[in-house]
Write a protein that holds these residues in place. Structure first.
Motif, PDB file in Angstrom:
ATOM      1  N   HIS A   1      -2.245 -20.776  29.970  1.00  0.00           N
ATOM      2  CA  HIS A   1      -1.829 -19.378  30.110  1.00  0.00           C
ATOM      3  C   HIS A   1      -2.921 -18.459  29.587  1.00  0.00           C
ATOM      4  O   HIS A   1      -3.411 -18.626  28.467  1.00  0.00           O
TER       5      HIS A   1
ATOM      6  N   HIS B   1       4.803 -14.060  32.436  1.00  0.00           N
ATOM      7  CA  HIS B   1       4.509 -15.150  31.502  1.00  0.00           C
ATOM      8  C   HIS B   1       5.676 -16.139  31.461  1.00  0.00           C
ATOM      9  O   HIS B   1       5.490 -17.355  31.547  1.00  0.00           O
TER      10      HIS B   1
ATOM     11  N   PRO C   1      -3.247 -14.499  28.872  1.00  0.00           N
ATOM     12  CA  PRO C   1      -2.555 -13.203  28.879  1.00  0.00           C
ATOM     13  C   PRO C   1      -3.514 -12.030  29.033  1.00  0.00           C
ATOM     14  O   PRO C   1      -4.642 -12.048  28.538  1.00  0.00           O
TER      15      PRO C   1
END
Length: 332
Positions: free
Chosen positions: A191, A175, A193
Motif C-alpha cells: 500500500h 485504502h 498512501p
C-alpha cells in the motif's frame, strides 16, 4: 340535592371547562409550532472541503430542498478528521431539525475504529436515510501485464510484494477497498498512501504506482487511455462502464465495497420532522438534474429509507471493523 349544592356543582363544571379550554390553548400553539417546521434556515453540515464528493452532493440537494421546505438550506463545511468534526458538531446541536449531517457512511462504520473521538455516530446521531452511492474502479498504469482483475490477482500471486497500489490516504475508502481485496484474494500487495485521490491517480498514470481503487475521478483518463480499467471493485455492474467485469463476474467473493453517503440528525429530533425531511430528500433525489450532477462525480442517487439505511450501516460496520482489526490498520 339542595339549590346551594346544585349551584356549587355548576360552578365546578364551569371552572373545569375553563381550565380545559386554557389547557387546549396552551397545547395547540406548541403542536402547531412542532408541525410548522421549518421556520428558519437549515444547515447541512459537511465534514470535507468545498468541491469534494460529499460537498457536491450536499449542494446538489440544497435548491430542491429550499423550494420544497420554503426555507433556505445552506451547506456549512466543517472539514477535519475524515468527517469526525462535523459529526461532533451535529451531535451537539439542538434536536430541532435545523442542523443536519451529510457524510459518507464511513463516518459511522470506519472512523470509530480508526480515530479516538468522544462522539460515536451509531450512539450519538440518528440516521435519516441514504442518499447516494459511488462504486470504486480498479484502474492501472497502461503498461501493466493484466487485462482484468483476475489477471491482476494472478500477477500479484506470482510476484508477492512486488506490486503496489496507491490510495487517497490511510483509512480512506480506497485504502480499505485495497485491504479488503488483498484479504479476499490472499495476495501480498504494498500500500502506498497519498494525500488524496488526485495525486494517487497521477502516479498511476505516470507509472510510479501500479494500480489504484478509484472512486470515480479517473473516468476521463480511462476514456483517454491514460489508465487501464481492469474492472469494478463491486459485485454490481457499473452504470458508467457496463462492460467492465465486476468481482461477481470474476468469482472474487467478500471484497465488494461501495461508497455510500447519507444524512444524519441529532438524537431526539421529533419523528415527524425526520419523516418530512426524508420525504423531501427522496423527492429531490428523483430530479433528473440532480442525477446528472451526481453522475459527474461517478455517483448515483440512491435513496435508502431509514430501516434499510440502518441495515446497511450495521452490515458495513461489521465488515470494516473486522477488516481494520485483522489487517491492523492504524492511523499515525
Amino acid at each position: 340535592m339542595t339549590s346551594t349544592s346544585t349551584s356549587h356543582f355548576k360552578q365546578r363544571r364551569l371552572l373545569a371547562a375553563c381550565a380545559a379550554a386554557l389547557l387546549a390553548g396552551a397545547i395547540l400553539p406548541a403542536a402547531s409550532q412542532q408541525t410548522a417546521w421549518p421556520t428558519k434556515p437549515i444547515r447541512l453540515v459537511v465534514g470535507f472541503a468545498p468541491g469534494g464528493g460529499t460537498d457536491v452532493m450536499a449542494r446538489a440537494l440544497t435548491q430542491s430542498l429550499t423550494e420544497s421546505l420554503g426555507q433556505p438550506v445552506i451547506v456549512d463545511n466543517k472539514p477535519g478528521a475524515s468527517g469526525n468534526l462535523s459529526a461532533s458538531e451535529v451531535a451537539r446541536a439542538p434536536a430541532d431539525g435545523y442542523t443536519i449531517l451529510v457524510a459518507p457512511t464511513s463516518v459511522e462504520t470506519a472512523n470509530p475504529y480508526l480515530f479516538k473521538s468522544n462522539v460515536l455516530p451509531s450512539r450519538d446521531l440518528t440516521p435519516v436515510m441514504g442518499i447516494g452511492r459511488m462504486q470504486m474502479y480498479v484502474v492501472a498504469k497502461p503498461t501493466i501485464e493484466a487485462k482484468n482483475i483476475k489477471d491482476l490477482v494472478a500477477l500479484a500471486k506470482s510476484q508477492p510484494g512486488k506490486l503496489n497500489y496507491a490510495s487517497s490516504g490511510p483509512g480512506t475508502p480506497p485504502h480499505l477497498a485495497g485491504e479488503l481485496f488483498k484479504q479476499s484474494t490472499g495476495t501480498f500487495i504494498t500500500h502506498v498512501p497519498y494525500r488524496g485521490s488526485a495525486p494517487a491517480l497521477q502516479d498511476v498514470m505516470a507509472g510510479q504506482a501500479d494500480f489504484a481503487f478509484d472512486p470515480g475521478i479517473a473516468f476521463p483518463y480511462i476514456k483517454a487511455g491514460k489508465v487501464k480499467l481492469l474492472g469494478v471493485a463491486s459485485d454490481r455492474k457499473s452504470p458508467f462502464f457496463p462492460d467492465a467485469p465486476t468481482y461477481a463476474d470474476l468469482g472474487i467473493k467478500n471484497a465488494s465495497l461501495d461508497v455510500w453517503f447519507g444524512v444524519w440528525a441529532p438524537n431526539n429530533v421529533p419523528p415527524e420532522i425526520i419523516e418530512r425531511l426524508s420525504r423531501e430528500l427522496t423527492k429531490a433525489l428523483a430530479a433528473p438534474a440532480l442525477k446528472e450532477r451526481f453522475n459527474t462525480l461517478g455517483a448515483e442517487p440512491a435513496p435508502l429509507a431509514q430501516p434499510e439505511f440502518r441495515k446497511l450501516l450495521a452490515e458495513e460496520d461489521k465488515t470494516l471493523s473486522r477488516l481494520i482489526k485483522e489487517r491492523n490498520i492504524v492511523l499515525e
